[in-house]
Design a protein around this motif. Structure first.
Motif, PDB file in Angstrom:
ATOM      1  N   ALA A 118      60.277  -6.666   0.912  1.00  0.00           N
ATOM      2  CA  ALA A 118      60.921  -7.474  -0.135  1.00  0.00           C
ATOM      3  C   ALA A 118      60.412  -8.911  -0.110  1.00  0.00           C
ATOM      4  O   ALA A 118      60.189  -9.525  -1.164  1.00  0.00           O
ATOM      5  N   MET A 119      60.218  -9.473   1.091  1.00  0.00           N
ATOM      6  CA  MET A 119      59.659 -10.823   1.198  1.00  0.00           C
ATOM      7  C   MET A 119      58.267 -10.889   0.576  1.00  0.00           C
ATOM      8  O   MET A 119      57.939 -11.831  -0.152  1.00  0.00           O
ATOM      9  N   ARG A 120      57.450  -9.880   0.856  1.00  0.00           N
ATOM     10  CA  ARG A 120      56.086  -9.857   0.303  1.00  0.00           C
ATOM     11  C   ARG A 120      56.118  -9.726  -1.220  1.00  0.00           C
ATOM     12  O   ARG A 120      55.396 -10.423  -1.937  1.00  0.00           O
ATOM     13  N   ASP A 121      56.949  -8.819  -1.712  1.00  0.00           N
ATOM     14  CA  ASP A 121      57.007  -8.579  -3.149  1.00  0.00           C
ATOM     15  C   ASP A 121      57.561  -9.778  -3.913  1.00  0.00           C
ATOM     16  O   ASP A 121      57.190 -10.004  -5.070  1.00  0.00           O
ATOM     17  N   PHE A 122      58.434 -10.545  -3.264  1.00  0.00           N
ATOM     18  CA  PHE A 122      59.070 -11.657  -3.954  1.00  0.00           C
ATOM     19  C   PHE A 122      58.067 -12.747  -4.312  1.00  0.00           C
ATOM     20  O   PHE A 122      58.202 -13.424  -5.330  1.00  0.00           O
ATOM     21  N   GLY A 123      57.068 -12.940  -3.454  1.00  0.00           N
ATOM     22  CA  GLY A 123      55.953 -13.814  -3.801  1.00  0.00           C
ATOM     23  C   GLY A 123      56.139 -15.292  -3.535  1.00  0.00           C
ATOM     24  O   GLY A 123      55.220 -16.076  -3.767  1.00  0.00           O
ATOM     25  N   THR A 124      57.304 -15.721  -3.050  1.00  0.00           N
ATOM     26  CA  THR A 124      57.523 -17.151  -2.801  1.00  0.00           C
ATOM     27  C   THR A 124      57.628 -17.466  -1.310  1.00  0.00           C
ATOM     28  O   THR A 124      58.008 -18.572  -0.960  1.00  0.00           O
ATOM     29  N   PHE A 125      57.271 -16.486  -0.474  1.00  0.00           N
ATOM     30  CA  PHE A 125      57.339 -16.679   0.972  1.00  0.00           C
ATOM     31  C   PHE A 125      55.977 -16.404   1.613  1.00  0.00           C
ATOM     32  O   PHE A 125      55.158 -15.648   1.086  1.00  0.00           O
ATOM     33  N   THR A 126      55.767 -17.030   2.757  1.00  0.00           N
ATOM     34  CA  THR A 126      54.571 -16.735   3.534  1.00  0.00           C
ATOM     35  C   THR A 126      54.670 -15.322   4.114  1.00  0.00           C
ATOM     36  O   THR A 126      55.715 -14.682   4.073  1.00  0.00           O
ATOM     37  N   GLU A 127      53.574 -14.822   4.671  1.00  0.00           N
ATOM     38  CA  GLU A 127      53.554 -13.503   5.292  1.00  0.00           C
ATOM     39  C   GLU A 127      54.598 -13.462   6.417  1.00  0.00           C
ATOM     40  O   GLU A 127      54.603 -14.303   7.314  1.00  0.00           O
ATOM     41  N   PRO A 128      55.525 -12.501   6.358  1.00  0.00           N
ATOM     42  CA  PRO A 128      56.585 -12.456   7.372  1.00  0.00           C
ATOM     43  C   PRO A 128      56.057 -12.072   8.753  1.00  0.00           C
ATOM     44  O   PRO A 128      55.062 -11.352   8.885  1.00  0.00           O
ATOM     45  N   GLU A 129      56.743 -12.567   9.770  1.00  0.00           N
ATOM     46  CA  GLU A 129      56.444 -12.212  11.160  1.00  0.00           C
ATOM     47  C   GLU A 129      57.720 -11.667  11.788  1.00  0.00           C
ATOM     48  O   GLU A 129      58.807 -12.189  11.545  1.00  0.00           O
ATOM     49  N   ALA A 130      57.570 -10.622  12.609  1.00  0.00           N
ATOM     50  CA  ALA A 130      58.744  -9.974  13.188  1.00  0.00           C
ATOM     51  C   ALA A 130      58.546  -9.742  14.680  1.00  0.00           C
ATOM     52  O   ALA A 130      57.415  -9.582  15.152  1.00  0.00           O
ATOM     53  N   TRP A 131      59.661  -9.709  15.416  1.00  0.00           N
ATOM     54  CA  TRP A 131      59.597  -9.456  16.850  1.00  0.00           C
ATOM     55  C   TRP A 131      60.984  -9.079  17.365  1.00  0.00           C
ATOM     56  O   TRP A 131      61.975  -9.187  16.655  1.00  0.00           O
ATOM     57  N   GLU A 132      61.032  -8.606  18.581  1.00  0.00           N
ATOM     58  CA  GLU A 132      62.289  -8.428  19.308  1.00  0.00           C
ATOM     59  C   GLU A 132      62.082  -8.953  20.717  1.00  0.00           C
ATOM     60  O   GLU A 132      60.948  -9.063  21.192  1.00  0.00           O
ATOM     61  N   SER A 133      63.175  -9.267  21.401  1.00  0.00           N
ATOM     62  CA  SER A 133      63.077  -9.753  22.780  1.00  0.00           C
ATOM     63  C   SER A 133      63.867  -8.825  23.691  1.00  0.00           C
ATOM     64  O   SER A 133      64.968  -8.398  23.346  1.00  0.00           O
ATOM     65  N   LEU A 134      63.288  -8.523  24.833  1.00  0.00           N
ATOM     66  CA  LEU A 134      63.918  -7.691  25.847  1.00  0.00           C
ATOM     67  C   LEU A 134      64.074  -8.544  27.099  1.00  0.00           C
ATOM     68  O   LEU A 134      63.102  -9.150  27.552  1.00  0.00           O
ATOM     69  N   VAL A 135      65.276  -8.602  27.641  1.00  0.00           N
ATOM     70  CA  VAL A 135      65.541  -9.458  28.796  1.00  0.00           C
ATOM     71  C   VAL A 135      65.865  -8.581  30.005  1.00  0.00           C
ATOM     72  O   VAL A 135      66.792  -7.784  29.977  1.00  0.00           O
ATOM     73  N   ARG A 136      65.067  -8.750  31.067  1.00  0.00           N
ATOM     74  CA  ARG A 136      65.287  -7.998  32.300  1.00  0.00           C
ATOM     75  C   ARG A 136      65.493  -8.973  33.446  1.00  0.00           C
ATOM     76  O   ARG A 136      64.623  -9.780  33.759  1.00  0.00           O
ATOM     77  N   GLY A 137      66.681  -8.932  34.034  1.00  0.00           N
ATOM     78  CA  GLY A 137      66.944  -9.789  35.185  1.00  0.00           C
ATOM     79  C   GLY A 137      66.261  -9.267  36.440  1.00  0.00           C
ATOM     80  O   GLY A 137      65.763  -8.131  36.478  1.00  0.00           O
ATOM     81  N   TRP A 138      66.260 -10.097  37.477  1.00  0.00           N
ATOM     82  CA  TRP A 138      65.654  -9.713  38.756  1.00  0.00           C
ATOM     83  C   TRP A 138      66.670  -9.860  39.880  1.00  0.00           C
ATOM     84  O   TRP A 138      67.463 -10.809  39.894  1.00  0.00           O
ATOM     85  N   HIS A 139      66.613  -8.935  40.800  1.00  0.00           N
ATOM     86  CA  HIS A 139      67.437  -8.959  42.004  1.00  0.00           C
ATOM     87  C   HIS A 139      66.731  -9.813  43.052  1.00  0.00           C
ATOM     88  O   HIS A 139      65.556  -9.585  43.360  1.00  0.00           O
ATOM     89  N   LEU A 140      67.440 -10.804  43.584  1.00  0.00           N
ATOM     90  CA  LEU A 140      66.848 -11.727  44.563  1.00  0.00           C
ATOM     91  C   LEU A 140      67.701 -11.737  45.820  1.00  0.00           C
ATOM     92  O   LEU A 140      68.784 -12.321  45.835  1.00  0.00           O
ATOM     93  N   GLU A 141      67.226 -11.120  46.878  1.00  0.00           N
ATOM     94  CA  GLU A 141      67.944 -11.092  48.151  1.00  0.00           C
ATOM     95  C   GLU A 141      66.927 -10.984  49.282  1.00  0.00           C
ATOM     96  O   GLU A 141      66.400  -9.899  49.564  1.00  0.00           O
ATOM     97  N   GLY A 142      66.618 -12.128  49.888  1.00  0.00           N
ATOM     98  CA  GLY A 142      65.610 -12.135  50.946  1.00  0.00           C
ATOM     99  C   GLY A 142      64.271 -11.640  50.420  1.00  0.00           C
ATOM    100  O   GLY A 142      63.761 -12.138  49.421  1.00  0.00           O
TER     101      GLY A 142
END
Length: 231
Positions: free
Chosen positions: A175-199
């Motif tokens: 829809a963004m592309r067809d509308f013609g008044t926006f730049t090329e869209p960019e998309a992403w997702e973020s995945l967050v993985r914690g770390w265990h820290l013990e010695g």
């Protein structure tokens, strides 16, 4: 023992347990506050504020307001000199968002206005054309609002959408592309993985916050400009 003590104090409970007392960060508040709708996770709020370049003094439009999690991050970013206009269809969600924000901020934020109704209909009647710096859409069908958003945004202004599924992501991108008044869209997702820290036992956590939603962004072209062919 707690009243008047500085952050980071340790108090002893009557059972002998030690409690560490700290004022909650915004991310703590968001994950434990009452919810009407699902909240935007802190990992996504941070990316929206950073990658949409929400700046102090900006005029920002948001829809919908949900439980107010993203609203509070946006209010912190625009500051008292900016404006956040949040559009919400359901009055009960707007009230929950107001209550959550008051509980964390200690009162009503001077930059915040909540408007009840459909953004596609209400935005043109609420704000002049070309007066909005950023638009953040967290809704089921953001493609229905592109005309109103394009009219409201300043040239170069940023539109960022938060969607839950790949089918929504595909539809709003086309829809963004067809509308013609926006730049090329960019998309992403973020995945967050914690770390265990013990010695020396340093390893990834067994559990992680994986998919929460997709973010897709585009910028408003100048009036009459034709987007270049992307190859």
């Amino acid at each position: 023992d707690l009243i008047g003590a500085p952050d980071g104090s340790v108090v002893i409970h009557s059972t002998g347990a030690e409690w560490l007392a700290l004022r909650p960060l915004l991310s703590d508040h968001v994950m434990s506050m009452p919810r009407g709708a699902a909240v935007v996770y802190p990992k996504d709020s941070a990316q929206i504020v950073g990658l949409a370049d929400i700046f102090p003094g900006a005029v920002v439009v948001e829809a919908g307001v949900g439980s107010g999690a993203l609203s509070m991050s946006l209010l912190r970013a625009v500051g008292e000199g900016g404006r956040l206009h949040s559009f919400e269809l359901r009055e009960e969600f707007a009230e929950i968002a107001r209550s959550n924000a008051r509980a964390f901020l200690g009162g009503d934020h001077p930059a915040w206005s909540i408007h009840l109704g459909d953004l596609a209909e209400q935005l043109p009647a609420t704000l002049p054309a070309g007066s909005v710096d950023r638009v953040v859409l967290d809704m089921l069908a953001p493609w229905d609002c592109l005309e109103a958003v394009a009219e409201a945004l300043v040239p170069g202004g940023v539109l960022i959408c938060y969607v839950a599924t790949a089918t929504q992501l595909s539809k709003v991108a086309e829809a963004m592309r067809d509308f013609g008044t926006f730049t090329e869209p960019e998309a992403w997702e973020s995945l967050v993985r914690g770390w265990h820290l013990e010695g020396l036992a340093v390893r990834p956590d067994h559990r992680m916050v994986a998919h929460t939603g997709f973010l897709i962004t585009a910028r408003r072209l100048a009036p009459g400009a034709v987007p270049p062919d992307v190859r």
